[in-house]
Design an enzyme around this catalytic site. Structure first.
Site, PDB file in Angstrom:
ATOM      1  N   HIS A 277     103.918  29.324   5.101  1.00  0.00           N
ATOM      2  CA  HIS A 277     102.706  28.959   5.816  1.00  0.00           C
ATOM      3  C   HIS A 277     101.645  30.034   5.810  1.00  0.00           C
ATOM      4  CE1 HIS A 277     104.973  31.423   8.554  1.00  0.00           C
ATOM      5  NE2 HIS A 277     104.013  31.443   9.439  1.00  0.00           N
ATOM      6  N   CYS A 278     101.937  31.205   5.231  1.00  0.00           N
ATOM      7  CA  CYS A 278     100.991  32.330   5.322  1.00  0.00           C
ATOM      8  C   CYS A 278     100.543  32.881   3.976  1.00  0.00           C
ATOM      9  CB  CYS A 278     101.613  33.464   6.142  1.00  0.00           C
ATOM     10  SG  CYS A 278     101.706  33.131   7.907  1.00  0.00           S
ATOM     11  N   VAL A 279     101.482  33.437   3.216  1.00  0.00           N
ATOM     12  CA  VAL A 279     101.110  34.238   2.049  1.00  0.00           C
ATOM     13  C   VAL A 279     100.319  33.453   1.001  1.00  0.00           C
ATOM     14  CG1 VAL A 279     101.977  35.754   0.224  1.00  0.00           C
ATOM     15  CG2 VAL A 279     103.072  35.763   2.463  1.00  0.00           C
ATOM     16  N   ILE A 281      98.253  31.083   1.535  1.00  0.00           N
ATOM     17  CA  ILE A 281      97.038  30.520   2.134  1.00  0.00           C
ATOM     18  C   ILE A 281      96.099  31.584   2.674  1.00  0.00           C
ATOM     19  CG2 ILE A 281      96.204  29.118   4.079  1.00  0.00           C
ATOM     20  CD1 ILE A 281      98.690  27.366   3.701  1.00  0.00           C
ATOM     21  N   ASP A 282      96.638  32.536   3.421  1.00  0.00           N
ATOM     22  CA  ASP A 282      95.806  33.473   4.171  1.00  0.00           C
ATOM     23  C   ASP A 282      94.804  34.264   3.338  1.00  0.00           C
ATOM     24  OD1 ASP A 282      97.291  32.514   6.203  1.00  0.00           O
ATOM     25  OD2 ASP A 282      98.381  34.349   6.635  1.00  0.00           O
TER      26      ASP A 282
END
Length: 447
Positions: A277-279, A281-282
């Protein structure tokens, strides 16, 4: 000013005595573990979610998140410390409201803050004097001040005077049993000095270590920096793998030797692409925001480009191996993907490269199926609706022999790799699991 001070003092006292009622909006991988940790710390917690099925399950003491056991949840429910609800009017009774909703990307890889905006609008309808609102969702620097605050102030109340606003980035790592919410240091910031003190006081009651920073924009930047660091370093080893492969050098052996250096080096590992959910997208949240300042982010964008291309490279290597070793085209082959989740030992498929591998194999004309002990069925996702509903196949000797190749995309521990080594016709290993387990075979191709 005196009125503002009394509002602050009353809220600080409620937080300090654990009398403050806390609302957590969004009961997913971030919100539910946080809500249970807050309840364990002694605060009464309302968990808000729009999905009635989730609410019912939670109130029955049944957890759907691996990081929260049903036993721990049931204890909080039975003790009156946690209750889930879909009635957002109950936000009015909460002293502290924490936002843990998704911040995905649009199809053009731009920030999608629709969940954050809608949640802020909902809070604004029930906002009252003396509340603390904290955003935990990952986003670009300036979101708390430029997006959340104006929406909340539309209700007629003012930040720093009538209510308090802060940001504290989530740091969940699904499947990591070495850390939990209470033991992961918490970065905190507030809109103004009093808000900062309140945010700090609240989280100090929940986690062991609190790390205050000067502004909410700084706290937002901290989260992006952490994940961009991972994205760039993973892209580096992915690129090195391609270069070393051409030279006949094993990247995995290189990394194992390099990490023996006790300083100046940190190991990162190649793979079939980024997930979670992070790497994945962020970094795009920062590249998008940087354009406002007419500044390039070439390094970050190059890393994203390399990582995004990895599923294509895996499928290219698969096609070459089928042709050279089996004399068969990928378009006429049946492929078994091992591991649908984006990382080992979790059921989390968010942004999983395995989903893209299935699609790419079938774009080539092949047929792809999967086996995952943690994922029984592909759920509906916005990006991969065409493959929803497919179910994990049983990993048997007959099944392994029936596939033209096996691709190890996620190296779950609960996989019988020896059976795969013994019975699969061809193995494409993106995680070096066979080398790591001493199961090297001529038919194993590292990709």
């Amino acid at each position: 000013m005196d009125a503002s001070r009394s509002i602050y003092d009353r809220l600080l006292d409620r937080i300090s005595t654990r009398a403050a009622q806390v609302g957590v909006i969004g009961l997913g991988y971030v919100g539910l573990p946080l809500a249970v940790a807050i309840a364990r710390a002694g605060f009464p917690v309302f968990g808000f979610d729009i999905e009635a099925q989730k609410v019912e399950s939670l109130n029955n003491g049944q957890s759907y998140i691996e990081a929260v056991t049903s036993t721990a949840l049931a204890d909080r429910v039975a003790g009156g410390r946690f209750r889930a609800t879909a009635d957002f009017a109950e936000l009015a009774v909460c002293d502290v409201i924490i936002i843990c909703v998704p911040t995905p990307l649009t199809k053009h890889r731009e920030p999608d803050l629709s969940f954050v905006r809608n949640t802020a609008s909902t809070i604004a309808k029930h906002l009252r004097v003396g509340q603390l609102i904290v955003l935990e969702s990952t986003t670009y620097p300036g979101t708390t001040d430029d997006v959340i605050k104006p929406i909340l102030e539309e209700a007629g109340l003012q930040s720093k005077i009538d209510f308090f606003l802060g940001f504290s980035p989530e740091r969940e790592d699904p499947g990591n049993r070495s850390f939990e919410v209470a033991t992961i240091p918490k970065v905190v910031a507030g809109d103004g000095m009093e808000a900062a003190r309140l945010v700090q006081a609240f989280y100090q009651g929940v986690v062991k270590t609190v790390v205050p920073v000067s502004t909410t924009a700084t706290a937002e930047a901290v989260k992006l920096t952490e994940n961009i660091f991972r994205s760039v370093n993973i892209a580096l080893v992915n690129e090195l793998k391609v270069v070393f492969d051409a030279m006949g050098i094993d990247i995995w052996e290189v990394i194992e030797a390099a990490k023996s250096k006790p300083f100046g080096y940190m190991p990162f590992y190649p793979g079939p692409g980024l997930g979670g959910h992070c790497v994945p997208i962020d970094p795009f949240y920062l590249t998008w925001k940087a354009r406002e300042y007419e500044l390039p982010t070439r390094f970050i964008e190059l890393a994203a480009e390399i990582n995004t291309a990895m599923p294509h490279r895996v499928v290219d290597e698969l096609a070459k191996a089928l042709d050279r070793r089996c004399g068969k085209a990928l378009s006429r082959s049946r492929i078994l993907i091992i591991g649908l989740a984006y990382k080992k030992n979790v059921p989390d498929i968010r942004e999983s490269p395995s989903l893209r591998l299935i699609e790419l194999i079938e774009e080539w004309g092949g047929k792809a199926e999967f086996h995952d002990p943690h994922v029984t069925e592909i759920p509906a996702t916005r990006e991969h609706m065409a493959i929803k509903g497919r179910r994990s196949v049983e990993l048997t000797e007959a099944a392994l022999k029936d596939f033209d190749a096996v691709v190890v995309a996620t190296d779950h521990d609960a996989i019988d790799y020896r059976a795969i080594a013994d019975h699969a016709l061809l193995i494409v290993d993106t995680r070096n699991v066979f080398g790591r387990l001493g199961l090297a075979r001529e038919k194993v191709v590292k990709a």
